[in-house]
Design a protein around this motif. Structure first.
Motif, PDB file in Angstrom:
ATOM      1  N   GLY A   9       0.817  -1.202   0.000  1.00 27.05           N
ATOM      2  CA  GLY A   9       0.000   0.000   0.000  1.00 27.05           C
ATOM      3  C   GLY A   9       0.855   1.258   0.000  1.00 27.05           C
ATOM      4  O   GLY A   9       2.068   1.202   0.224  1.00 27.05           O
ATOM      5  N   TRP A  36      -9.463 -10.107  -2.151  1.00 25.89           N
ATOM      6  CA  TRP A  36      -9.230  -8.783  -1.594  1.00 25.89           C
ATOM      7  C   TRP A  36     -10.564  -8.068  -1.387  1.00 25.89           C
ATOM      8  O   TRP A  36     -11.473  -8.154  -2.229  1.00 25.89           O
ATOM      9  N   ARG A  38     -12.005  -4.136   0.396  1.00 22.94           N
ATOM     10  CA  ARG A  38     -11.530  -2.813   0.793  1.00 22.94           C
ATOM     11  C   ARG A  38     -12.596  -2.100   1.605  1.00 22.94           C
ATOM     12  O   ARG A  38     -13.783  -2.378   1.479  1.00 22.94           O
ATOM     13  N   ARG A  45     -17.114  -2.464   4.419  1.00 16.70           N
ATOM     14  CA  ARG A  45     -16.133  -3.208   3.648  1.00 16.70           C
ATOM     15  C   ARG A  45     -16.816  -3.810   2.426  1.00 16.70           C
ATOM     16  O   ARG A  45     -17.938  -4.329   2.510  1.00 16.70           O
ATOM     17  N   ASP A  90     -10.777   4.960  -5.139  1.00 19.41           N
ATOM     18  CA  ASP A  90     -10.171   3.681  -4.767  1.00 19.41           C
ATOM     19  C   ASP A  90      -9.451   3.769  -3.421  1.00 19.41           C
ATOM     20  O   ASP A  90      -8.970   2.752  -2.913  1.00 19.41           O
ATOM     21  N   ALA A  92      -8.716   3.458   0.183  1.00 13.87           N
ATOM     22  CA  ALA A  92      -9.318   2.570   1.175  1.00 13.87           C
ATOM     23  C   ALA A  92      -8.219   1.750   1.844  1.00 13.87           C
ATOM     24  O   ALA A  92      -7.080   1.719   1.370  1.00 13.87           O
ATOM     25  N   TYR A  94      -7.133  -1.884   2.150  1.00 20.40           N
ATOM     26  CA  TYR A  94      -7.336  -3.112   1.384  1.00 20.40           C
ATOM     27  C   TYR A  94      -6.964  -4.309   2.252  1.00 20.40           C
ATOM     28  O   TYR A  94      -5.858  -4.367   2.802  1.00 20.40           O
ATOM     29  N   TYR A  95      -7.898  -5.236   2.347  1.00 19.40           N
ATOM     30  CA  TYR A  95      -7.726  -6.426   3.178  1.00 19.40           C
ATOM     31  C   TYR A  95      -7.606  -7.674   2.314  1.00 19.40           C
ATOM     32  O   TYR A  95      -8.398  -7.893   1.399  1.00 19.40           O
ATOM     33  N   GLY A 118      -4.766  -5.561   6.805  1.00 22.47           N
ATOM     34  CA  GLY A 118      -5.018  -4.498   5.854  1.00 22.47           C
ATOM     35  C   GLY A 118      -3.813  -3.638   5.541  1.00 22.47           C
ATOM     36  O   GLY A 118      -2.871  -3.536   6.322  1.00 22.47           O
TER      37      GLY A 118
END
Length: 125
Positions: A9, A36, A38, A45, A90, A92, A94-95, A118
């Motif tokens: 990230g 994935w 986010r 989420r 976009d 966020a 991200y997980y 994340g």
């Protein structure tokens, strides 16, 4: 049980590209479906993309289809998310997620139930 560890990230400008990585620590997820999600600030989420254990099935949300690419490395232990043509929306956390029990998932990744902590992606205009 192990854990999922995301990386990659960062802060980028609109139109740039970024690649996120996720690998298992303490166990391998080579036979598990992964994906994935986010979460933007103040929002729920949401699903982004998912991939079967062998990489033969991939799924994307409509908002990222044609811009993001999910893939696994040859050992199937690391999953990547290539983010192209990034937009401010976009932005966020991200997980990374994996299915604890299955090598397959669906178009919403609903069986992905093991989560990483994340990584933040920030896209400036």
């Amino acid at each position: 049980q192990g854990q999922l560890v995301e990386s990659g990230g960062g802060l980028v400008q609109a139109g740039d590209s970024l690649t996120l990585s996720c690998a298992g620590s303490g166990r391998s997820f080579s036979t598990n479906a992964m994906g994935w999600f986010r979460q933007a600030s103040g929002k729920e989420r949401e699903f982004v993309a998912a991939i079967s254990w062998n990489g033969r099935s991939v799924y994307y949300s409509d908002s990222v289809k044609d811009r993001f690419i999910i893939s696994k490395d040859d050992t199937r232990t690391t999953v990547y998310l290539q983010l192209n043509s990034l937009k401010p929306e976009d932005t966020a956390v991200y997980y990374c997620a994996a299915s604890r029990t299955s090598g397959y998932t669906n178009s919403a990744g609903t069986n992905l139930d093991f989560w990483g902590k994340g990584t933040l992606v920030t896209v400036t205009s």
